[in-house]
Design an enzyme around this catalytic site. Structure first.
Site, PDB file in Angstrom:
ATOM      1  N   HIS A  51       0.855  -1.188   0.000  1.00  0.00           N
ATOM      2  CA  HIS A  51       0.000   0.000   0.000  1.00  0.00           C
ATOM      3  C   HIS A  51       0.891   1.238   0.000  1.00  0.00           C
ATOM      4  O   HIS A  51       1.873   1.296   0.742  1.00  0.00           O
ATOM      5  CB  HIS A  51      -0.896  -0.008   1.234  1.00  0.00           C
ATOM      6  CG  HIS A  51      -2.081   0.896   1.143  1.00  0.00           C
ATOM      7  ND1 HIS A  51      -1.961   2.268   1.102  1.00  0.00           N
ATOM      8  CD2 HIS A  51      -3.408   0.631   1.084  1.00  0.00           C
ATOM      9  CE1 HIS A  51      -3.173   2.806   1.017  1.00  0.00           C
ATOM     10  NE2 HIS A  51      -4.070   1.840   1.012  1.00  0.00           N
TER      11      HIS A  51
ATOM     12  N   ARG B  80      -7.468   9.922  -0.230  1.00  0.00           N
ATOM     13  CA  ARG B  80      -7.252  10.298  -1.637  1.00  0.00           C
ATOM     14  C   ARG B  80      -8.569  10.355  -2.394  1.00  0.00           C
ATOM     15  O   ARG B  80      -8.722  11.140  -3.329  1.00  0.00           O
ATOM     16  CB  ARG B  80      -6.289   9.312  -2.293  1.00  0.00           C
ATOM     17  CG  ARG B  80      -4.843   9.513  -1.865  1.00  0.00           C
ATOM     18  CD  ARG B  80      -3.936   8.433  -2.425  1.00  0.00           C
ATOM     19  NE  ARG B  80      -4.038   7.191  -1.669  1.00  0.00           N
ATOM     20  CZ  ARG B  80      -3.971   5.985  -2.190  1.00  0.00           C
ATOM     21  NH1 ARG B  80      -3.819   5.841  -3.494  1.00  0.00           N
ATOM     22  NH2 ARG B  80      -4.060   4.912  -1.430  1.00  0.00           N
TER      23      ARG B  80
END
Length: 486
Positions: A249, A272
């Site tokens: 990640h 995000r």
């Protein structure tokens, strides 16, 4: 398998969301279930999830007019790198019913839907408040606990380390576990929900065997993630599949006063999804923030660290519970969440006038207190203005203004002409975003963008981030076909 030997129960190994979903499903169908977890409390990594749960064609999506379905989700999943179409289809076809089941059966709020990395439609569901992983998982834990309190249909046994599967005539008929220095056996069909091996950095670990190149990275996984279920399955003849598929990640949070910590908290992908952008050491964007995780990670490794995840005011306000916490929130959170489910579990709690508790409770308290305090202590740092941010990270304000202006203009051009850009977009079409377009995975979806002229006075939340080991995507198969496996 139950017809091949005397049994009146199913055995679930692992108390995360997968295990609790299995246990509740057994109960819904009139069965008996015993759930075994080697930790002092159930929940596993599922309680750490902070972005939400994906579903395509859910009732929530339909109410919001989102044109999503299992075919679109399957296509996104295959484009994202899936190598087994039958498994991808099964996951995606069942996803809507699974999310609706959580909402209707457990009265959960999953009313917010966001588009996160790799998705062509908004399909990541979460509630209006709190951490979705914790909220969802403990709702399922509480349901099993209520049944165990009132009937003999369910049992939850913690601190129970399952280390062997019992077989008879080529069939798995039970398991052996260790608890308190003694060994115990349970008989029945076994459902393995033990998770991956992303926290085992020993020399003979599955991680060292299949992905030695990742051993240097930190991890988001709890120390319980050592691949127990996979190892037990292999020990009775199971075939391991795709164990080399370990997901990295891109946005593990770097704690300023402990930058080299091996275990890190995650900056949720939802940060995000609401509009957070990733900057390199010089204040420039270099990737599509909503691209695949392996893609974003790869672009980070090509660029100059330290990397920063940067949210403007509108983006932060949309997910403010993840950006800003205060001590009173921690107390309220644990008063509501922890004492109900934990007090019911087999935790050997010592009662007294001072409410003295077992160290397991203290351990989880400390973990979540750290997670909730962490943004407040400086992980997601608040800056009153872009000017303040530029000075602190050592770049010119004009660079941050140019970075945001280019991003803003790409968003505006996409609004007017979605597929008129010169760059290839991800997951499909064309992109107007030059910095990500040059990587071959141009940005197509934008949210909460601001022009460069707004940066100087704009408040920001910013965190230093680094790639971390996250998911282990392999499995062990004890059967010949996908239908048997499921």
């Amino acid at each position: 398998m139950a017809s091949n030997f005397p049994t009146n129960q199913a055995i679930v190994v692992g108390g995360g969301l997968g295990g609790m979903s299995a246990a509740n499903t057994v109960l819904e169908n009139g069965g008996h279930v015993v759930l075994l977890d080697k930790s002092s409390f159930c929940g596993g990594n599922s309680t750490k999830a902070t972005s939400g749960i994906n579903g395509a064609g859910t009732k929530t999506q339909k109410n919001k007019g989102i044109p999503d379905n299992a075919d679109i989700f399957t296509a996104d999943t295959m484009k994202g790198g899936a190598k087994k179409p039958e498994l991808a289809k099964l996951l995606c076809v069942n996803s809507a019913a699974d999310v609706d089941w959580l909402v209707e059966k457990f009265n959960l709020d999953l009313s917010l839907v966001a588009r996160l990395g790799g998705h062509s439609q908004p399909r990541t569901h979460r509630g209006a408040e709190r951490f979705p992983g914790m909220t969802i998982t403990y709702a399922l834990i509480q349901m099993v606990e209520k049944v165990s309190e009132k009937t003999d249909l369910a049992r939850i046994i913690t601190k129970a380390r399952v280390y062997k599967l019992v077989t008879e005539g080529g069939r798995c008929v039970g398991c052996v576990y260790e608890k308190g220095g003694q060994n115990f056996q349970e008989y029945g069909p076994v459902i393995l929900a033990t998770g991956g091996f992303g926290a085992d950095f020993t020399s003979n670990s599955l991680l060292a065997q299949y992905r030695p190149d990742l051993m240097h990275l930190p991890t988001t996984n709890g120390e319980h993630c050592t691949g127990d279920g996979i190892k037990m399955g292999e020990a009775i003849g199971g075939k391991s599949i795709d164990l080399e598929w370990v997901q990295v990640h891109p946005t593990g949070l770097v704690k300023p006063d402990d930058a080299d910590a091996k275990i890190k908290f995650l900056a949720a992908e939802a940060l995000r999804g609401v509009g957070g952008i990733i900057l390199d050491a010089e204040g420039n964007r270099f990737a599509n923030e909503l691209g695949r995780r392996d893609y974003v990670t790869g672009e980070m490794w090509k660029s100059k660290p330290p990397f920063r995840l940067c949210l403007n005011k509108a983006a932060a306000d949309e997910i403010i519970w993840h950006c800003k916490h205060r001590p009173w929130l921690i107390a309220a959170f644990f008063e509501f969440q922890a004492w109900g489910p934990f007090a019911e579990q087999e935790l050997d709690i010592v009662s007294s006038e001072e409410h003295e508790v077992d160290q397991s409770i203290v351990g989880l308290w400390n973990w979540w207190a750290e997670a909730l305090y962490w943004p407040w202590r400086g992980g997601l740092r608040f800056y009153g203005s872009g000017d303040e941010l530029a000075k602190d990270i050592g770049v010119s304000l004009s660079v941050l203004e140019a970075t945001h202006e280019a991003h803003y203009q790409a968003a505006k051009k996409t609004e007017k002409d979605p597929d008129g850009g010169p760059w290839p977009a991800y997951p499909s079409g064309k992109s107007w975003d030059e910095c990500s377009g040059k990587t071959g995975s141009g940005k197509k979806f934008y949210h909460n963008t601001i022009p460069g002229s707004a940066v100087k006075s704009e408040p920001f939340y910013v965190a230093i981030i680094t790639p971390v080991i996250h998911y282990c995507l392999g499995l062990v198969s004890l059967c010949d076909t996908i239908h048997e496996l499921v």
